[in-house]
Every structure is written in structure tokens, then in C-alpha cells.
Design a protein around this motif. Sequence first.
Motif, PDB file in Angstrom:
ATOM      1  N   ASP A 258      -6.713  19.777  34.545  1.00 46.86           N
ATOM      2  CA  ASP A 258      -6.106  19.610  35.477  1.00 46.86           C
ATOM      3  C   ASP A 258      -7.238  18.986  36.781  1.00 46.86           C
ATOM      4  OD1 ASP A 258      -3.795  18.681  34.408  1.00 46.86           O
ATOM      5  OD2 ASP A 258      -2.264  20.628  35.798  1.00 46.86           O
ATOM      6  N   LEU A 259      -7.545  20.270  37.151  1.00 41.54           N
ATOM      7  CA  LEU A 259      -8.801  20.454  37.683  1.00 41.54           C
ATOM      8  C   LEU A 259     -10.159  19.317  37.487  1.00 41.54           C
ATOM      9  CD1 LEU A 259     -10.059  21.336  40.900  1.00 41.54           C
ATOM     10  CD2 LEU A 259     -10.928  23.092  39.170  1.00 41.54           C
ATOM     11  N   TYR A 260     -10.328  19.550  36.382  1.00 43.37           N
ATOM     12  CA  TYR A 260     -11.869  18.367  36.079  1.00 43.37           C
ATOM     13  C   TYR A 260     -10.767  16.787  35.741  1.00 43.37           C
ATOM     14  CZ  TYR A 260     -14.793  22.144  34.483  1.00 43.37           C
ATOM     15  OH  TYR A 260     -15.578  23.102  34.189  1.00 43.37           O
ATOM     16  N   LYS A 261      -9.426  17.019  35.825  1.00 48.45           N
ATOM     17  CA  LYS A 261      -9.175  15.673  35.155  1.00 48.45           C
ATOM     18  C   LYS A 261      -9.304  15.050  36.988  1.00 48.45           C
ATOM     19  CE  LYS A 261      -5.428  16.007  31.739  1.00 48.45           C
ATOM     20  NZ  LYS A 261      -4.719  15.734  30.684  1.00 48.45           N
ATOM     21  N   SER A 262      -9.012  15.315  37.368  1.00 51.96           N
ATOM     22  CA  SER A 262      -8.711  15.112  39.124  1.00 51.96           C
ATOM     23  C   SER A 262      -9.942  15.124  39.837  1.00 51.96           C
ATOM     24  CB  SER A 262      -7.584  15.935  40.518  1.00 51.96           C
ATOM     25  OG  SER A 262      -8.827  17.006  40.388  1.00 51.96           O
ATOM     26  N   LYS A 263     -11.689  15.510  39.336  1.00 50.92           N
ATOM     27  CA  LYS A 263     -12.438  15.368  39.568  1.00 50.92           C
ATOM     28  C   LYS A 263     -12.699  13.493  39.079  1.00 50.92           C
ATOM     29  CE  LYS A 263     -14.547  19.670  40.133  1.00 50.92           C
ATOM     30  NZ  LYS A 263     -15.439  20.993  39.951  1.00 50.92           N
ATOM     31  N   ASN A 264     -12.370  13.413  37.710  1.00 47.07           N
ATOM     32  CA  ASN A 264     -12.860  12.440  37.643  1.00 47.07           C
ATOM     33  C   ASN A 264     -12.617  11.568  38.199  1.00 47.07           C
ATOM     34  OD1 ASN A 264     -14.695  13.898  36.055  1.00 47.07           O
ATOM     35  ND2 ASN A 264     -13.039  14.251  33.965  1.00 47.07           N
ATOM     36  N   LYS A 265     -11.515  11.066  38.822  1.00 45.91           N
ATOM     37  CA  LYS A 265      -9.970   9.944  39.203  1.00 45.91           C
ATOM     38  C   LYS A 265     -11.159   9.620  40.399  1.00 45.91           C
ATOM     39  CE  LYS A 265      -6.028  11.219  37.561  1.00 45.91           C
ATOM     40  NZ  LYS A 265      -4.460  11.123  38.658  1.00 45.91           N
TER      41      LYS A 265
END
Length: 115
Positions: A108-115
Amino acid sequence: MSDLLKRKPKKIERSQTVTPRTIFTSSDLPEQNKEEVIEKKPVIKSAPPVAEKTTTVRVSVAMKNKLNAMVTLGIADTVDQLTDVLIDEYVSNILSKDEKKQLEIILDLYKSKNK
């Protein structure tokens, strides 16, 4: 001109034909029972994913060859799908509940960074 064009080629001496010591046919092979036949796992094919951004991952040449061999066997259509299957199997069969939760948080942390 050169003498190479004027020379006649040497004749090749033929040796005796080689024959096998024993000959067998498929009827000579032992028959397998239907129960003994090993069932293959079903081939995993999924719908084509929505166009996502792609990236590269550095792996050794040996690992690349293993992945490509598994794709060639038909386990998955692409290396991306194969790695997804392998990771899912690892997560579901190896990781504990706590490790799965930690993995989910990190993803979830990596997904939020890519947004």
C-alpha cells in the motif's frame, strides 16, 4: 586460373551401414495404468491486464533463462504473469499472517508513492 577449378573431387569411401543391436516397437513397452498417469496442473491463463506502466528488473541470466523456460512450458503467457503466480503462491503458502499483513502495508505504501 587456379587448378582448383580443374581438379576433380576425391571420391568418398562408404563404410558398412550400422544396424542397431536390438529393435523394439511401442507395443513392447509396458502399458501404464490409467490410475498411474500423473495429472498436470491446469495452465493458468488470465484476461489481458489493463495497460499498466512497465519497468525493468535486474535478474541474473540464469534466472532469466528459468523464467523463459517456464513460460515456454506454458505455465503462464508472459514472464510478468509467471512472476505474479509465483509470488501469489509464495505469499499464500509460505508467509505467516503477520508477514502477510506487513507485506500488504508495504505494498500500500508503494502504491501511494506511485500515485
